[in-house]
Scaffold this motif. Structure first.
Motif, PDB file in Angstrom:
ATOM      1  N   GLU A 281       0.821  -1.210   0.000  1.00  0.00           N
ATOM      2  CA  GLU A 281       0.000   0.000   0.000  1.00  0.00           C
ATOM      3  C   GLU A 281       0.854   1.259   0.000  1.00  0.00           C
ATOM      4  O   GLU A 281       0.568   2.218  -0.741  1.00  0.00           O
ATOM      5  CB  GLU A 281      -0.927  -0.007   1.212  1.00  0.00           C
ATOM      6  N   ALA A 282       1.905   1.271   0.821  1.00  0.00           N
ATOM      7  CA  ALA A 282       2.793   2.441   0.853  1.00  0.00           C
ATOM      8  C   ALA A 282       3.505   2.621  -0.477  1.00  0.00           C
ATOM      9  O   ALA A 282       3.663   3.760  -0.975  1.00  0.00           O
ATOM     10  CB  ALA A 282       3.812   2.286   1.985  1.00  0.00           C
ATOM     11  N   ASP A 283       3.922   1.517  -1.063  1.00  0.00           N
ATOM     12  CA  ASP A 283       4.595   1.612  -2.363  1.00  0.00           C
ATOM     13  C   ASP A 283       3.634   2.126  -3.425  1.00  0.00           C
ATOM     14  O   ASP A 283       4.000   2.964  -4.274  1.00  0.00           O
ATOM     15  CB  ASP A 283       5.129   0.231  -2.741  1.00  0.00           C
ATOM     16  N   GLY A 284       2.381   1.646  -3.368  1.00  0.00           N
ATOM     17  CA  GLY A 284       1.397   2.154  -4.330  1.00  0.00           C
ATOM     18  C   GLY A 284       1.105   3.626  -4.127  1.00  0.00           C
ATOM     19  O   GLY A 284       0.978   4.387  -5.108  1.00  0.00           O
ATOM     20  N   TYR A 285       0.989   4.063  -2.856  1.00  0.00           N
ATOM     21  CA  TYR A 285       0.760   5.498  -2.598  1.00  0.00           C
ATOM     22  C   TYR A 285       1.938   6.333  -3.075  1.00  0.00           C
ATOM     23  O   TYR A 285       1.767   7.423  -3.632  1.00  0.00           O
ATOM     24  CB  TYR A 285       0.508   5.696  -1.108  1.00  0.00           C
ATOM     25  N   ARG A 286       3.150   5.817  -2.859  1.00  0.00           N
ATOM     26  CA  ARG A 286       4.335   6.550  -3.329  1.00  0.00           C
ATOM     27  C   ARG A 286       4.301   6.718  -4.844  1.00  0.00           C
ATOM     28  O   ARG A 286       4.529   7.827  -5.370  1.00  0.00           O
ATOM     29  CB  ARG A 286       5.597   5.791  -2.897  1.00  0.00           C
ATOM     30  N   LEU A 287       4.031   5.616  -5.538  1.00  0.00           N
ATOM     31  CA  LEU A 287       3.972   5.704  -7.001  1.00  0.00           C
ATOM     32  C   LEU A 287       2.852   6.651  -7.450  1.00  0.00           C
ATOM     33  O   LEU A 287       3.009   7.396  -8.428  1.00  0.00           O
ATOM     34  CB  LEU A 287       3.767   4.308  -7.589  1.00  0.00           C
ATOM     35  N   LYS A 288       1.715   6.638  -6.730  1.00  0.00           N
ATOM     36  CA  LYS A 288       0.612   7.527  -7.090  1.00  0.00           C
ATOM     37  C   LYS A 288       1.012   8.990  -6.938  1.00  0.00           C
ATOM     38  O   LYS A 288       0.755   9.816  -7.831  1.00  0.00           O
ATOM     39  CB  LYS A 288      -0.590   7.203  -6.197  1.00  0.00           C
ATOM     40  N   ARG A 289       1.635   9.332  -5.816  1.00  0.00           N
ATOM     41  CA  ARG A 289       2.035  10.733  -5.591  1.00  0.00           C
ATOM     42  C   ARG A 289       3.082  11.161  -6.600  1.00  0.00           C
ATOM     43  O   ARG A 289       3.043  12.289  -7.124  1.00  0.00           O
ATOM     44  CB  ARG A 289       2.573  10.890  -4.164  1.00  0.00           C
TER      45      ARG A 289
END
Length: 357
Positions: A281-289
């Motif tokens: 989830e954190a990796d996905g949020y990072r990629l999203k931002r």
């Protein structure tokens, strides 16, 4: 040409017309009388009677000692004046009487066994179980860690070669008991008492079987050992209660370890899964931002490029787009002309529904 009566007599020796069958007792007595008359003395007497009785007795003994039966699971080893002659298969057979031939029945197809430390009631083999106190002494063994144990076991074997079994080794069944006890003491002495009682039973059986087979071949006993099976293995009686307490504590320890492993296997994989989920989830949020920032930067650069080409048009378009996003969120709107100089503010005295308060 023979008559019908003669032909009937030949087909049935006891039917001669209407005459009854001959009396066997009379025939035997007539035969004995003829033998008496042929003996010295003519008419018989006491000496003749004794000789006749002796001849009849010798004839009966000869017939009785010349017939013998071999069971279906055995063979007979025949000796003539003590020398081996041949093997005879199952069935009814004849041999020379009066001790000239001796037939020894050997059960080659039957699985035999020897018991150590206990005895099966009703056994007919004298070598199947230990004799007297030897049956208890043969179970007392010392393990590799200098502990004592009472080991009971069974050896199952067959007679593979009857000739070797009878003539190569004196008392082969008793020799097998000595060999089995020696091998079992050697195998048990190489292991700890815990291995003997718990986890090492199968290894002990396999190793003892191999060593017993090798010694049986080396001593030419004519025996084929099929299986070695451990039965009860206990500590000596004076320490049996303490040993049971130690075993109970060991089992309780194993139980607690298994319960702890069960809880570990239940909780740790769940925590590992939650950790992996949070990381993803954190990796996905990072990629999203990052993608949003890069998209906003690219959009701003595109707007800047268009603005530099036509500043007024771009400014107006940005204004209109902004108003399109803002105005739908405003409930009450008042639109005035920019040329209007006087504006009388008024208080809205109606509620949102249009009714008076």
């Amino acid at each position: 040409m023979p008559s019908q009566q003669d032909s009937g007599y030949r087909s049935d020796p006891w039917s001669n017309g209407n005459q009854p069958p001959p009396d066997l007792d009379k025939l035997i007595s007539d035969g004995i009388n003829r033998v008496k008359k042929s003996l010295p003395g003519g008419g018989g007497g006491s000496a003749g009677n004794i000789l006749v009785i002796l001849l009849v007795f010798l004839l009966g003994v000869g017939v009785w000692t010349s017939l013998f039966t071999v069971p279906s699971d055995s063979v007979a080893v025949v000796q003539r004046f003590g020398k081996y002659v041949k093997e005879i298969p199952p069935g009814l057979h004849f041999k020379f009487p009066l001790g000239i031939d001796k037939a020894t029945i050997v059960p080659v197809k039957r699985q035999l066994k020897q018991e150590f430390g206990f005895a099966t009631p009703g056994s007919t083999d004298p070598f199947q179980s230990g004799r007297g106190t030897n049956g208890q002494l043969e179970t007392q063994m010392v393990t590799g860690d200098l502990n004592a144990a009472l080991v009971e076991w069974v050896v199952q074997y067959r007679i593979a070669d009857p000739v070797k079994f009878l003539f190569e080794v004196r008392e082969p069944s008793e020799t097998l008991r000595y060999v089995s006890e020696s091998v079992m003491r050697e195998v048990v002495g190489d292991r700890t008492v815990d291995e003997v009682i718990t986890i090492g039973r199968q290894e002990i059986e396999s190793e003892a079987l191999v060593k017993m087979q090798a010694l049986a071949v080396k001593y030419v006993m004519g025996i084929s050992i099929d299986q070695v099976q451990l039965k009860n293995i206990n500590p000596p009686r004076p320490v049996q209660e303490s040993f049971n307490e130690v075993n109970q504590a060991q089992q309780e320890k194993e139980k607690l370890i298994n319960e702890a492993l069960r809880d570990y296997n239940k909780v740790i994989p769940l925590a590992e899964g939650e950790k992996d989920q949070r990381i993803r989830e954190a990796d996905g949020y990072r990629l999203k931002r990052i993608n949003e920032a890069e998209g906003d930067a690219a959009r701003f650069n595109a707007l800047l490029s268009e603005y530099q080409k036509a500043p007024e048009v771009t400014r107006r378009r940005i204004y209109i787009e902004t108003m399109q996003e803002v105005l739908p969120t405003i409930k009450s709107k008042i639109i005035i002309d920019e040329q209007t100089r006087g504006l009388l503010p008024f208080l809205n005295l109606t509620s949102e529904s249009g009714a008076k308060p």
